[in-house]
Scaffold this active site. Sequence first.
Site, short mmCIF file in Angstrom:
data_model
loop_
_atom_site.label_atom_id
_atom_site.label_comp_id
_atom_site.label_asym_id
_atom_site.label_seq_id
_atom_site.Cartn_x
_atom_site.Cartn_y
_atom_site.Cartn_z
N GLY A 1 0.81 -1.21 0.00
CA GLY A 1 0.00 0.00 0.00
C GLY A 1 0.84 1.26 0.00
CG ASP B 1 -0.02 -6.26 0.36
OD1 ASP B 1 -1.11 -6.70 -0.08
OD2 ASP B 1 0.15 -5.07 0.65
CE LYS C 1 -11.59 10.11 7.50
NZ LYS C 1 -10.20 10.51 7.20
CB SER D 1 -2.49 6.82 -1.75
OG SER D 1 -3.66 7.38 -1.20
#
Length: 347
Positions: free
Chosen positions: A49, A71, A167, A208
Amino acid sequence: MSDPTPRTASDIDGLDLHDLIGIRPTTPDLSQVDGLVRGKRVLVTGAGGSIGSELCRQLAALEPSEVIMLDRDETALQQVQVSVSGHGLLDTSDVVLADIRDADAIERVMRVRRPDVVFHAAALKHLPMLEQYPDEAWKTNVLGTRNVLAAAVAADVPVLVNISTDKAANPTSVLGFTKRIAERLTAWTAAETGRRYVSVRFGNVLGSRGSMIPLFAELIRAGRPVTVTHPDATRYFMTIPEACHLVIQAAAIAEPGEVLVLDMGEPVRILDVATRMIDVLGGTSDIVFTGLRPGEKLHEELIGSGETERRPVHPKISHATVPPLAPSELDVEADVRTAPIELAMAA
């Protein structure tokens, strides 16, 4: 997983990200991290990522004995291997194909490879998608983190860094609730073991794949309207390299169980970024306001209610705490639309 191609402040769609968000780049000071990484085996989950791949590149430059890139996406692993090791053969031990949802597989990897430091970057992160599919958020962000923590304990890993998000501060979304639980699980594991297992919380990273800047650029170049949720909506932004520098620094100074919060400067109005991009790219796109989506906040927060903001070591890193949550309190059969809310908000 996000695009693992190396990023700089000026090579994304020909745009200078610092100019777009109105901040100047900072010079990293990695003098405090030498003992954390040099000569050590380091494992990164979610290595394909945006954050994971940049962490791998920066960690490799700090002379570890090994960087283990894990990953579930084989193509993403190949791309990050090219950027770190100079080849994409996928036949060497620096790449590991595994899913953090598979507890047995993750424990085997940890027991065999015996990392000294783990950076846990694997996560699902797109807020509106996770509002639609909360069970996927639960499986990866909560149960996956539980698996990584348990495997690290079983393999006697002394240091683990859980990558979190703004968040998780006063959460209102499935993403926020599940990442808040991940922070609490990390704090519990640290309290039980006395090991330096910590979380690092920060806001949006620029550049990204699927994030705001590339999406806006694609819309503007196609002459399509640029969609903004609300004219007053703001977000905290930082470039990927800067965020990763601070993550590594945070790992070096954290105490067991802490949540370290990166200083991301002043929040930026999304409408201003969209307007600047249309001007820079010479576009003619209109800006269309779509309204806040379920779970979204008008303004994000980095420090949650009841959390203190102390900066005893680094001027850009705050230290906070969250109440621990034991893995035994997770109900894997619970209604994932309500369980994350109840667990995240419980003191």
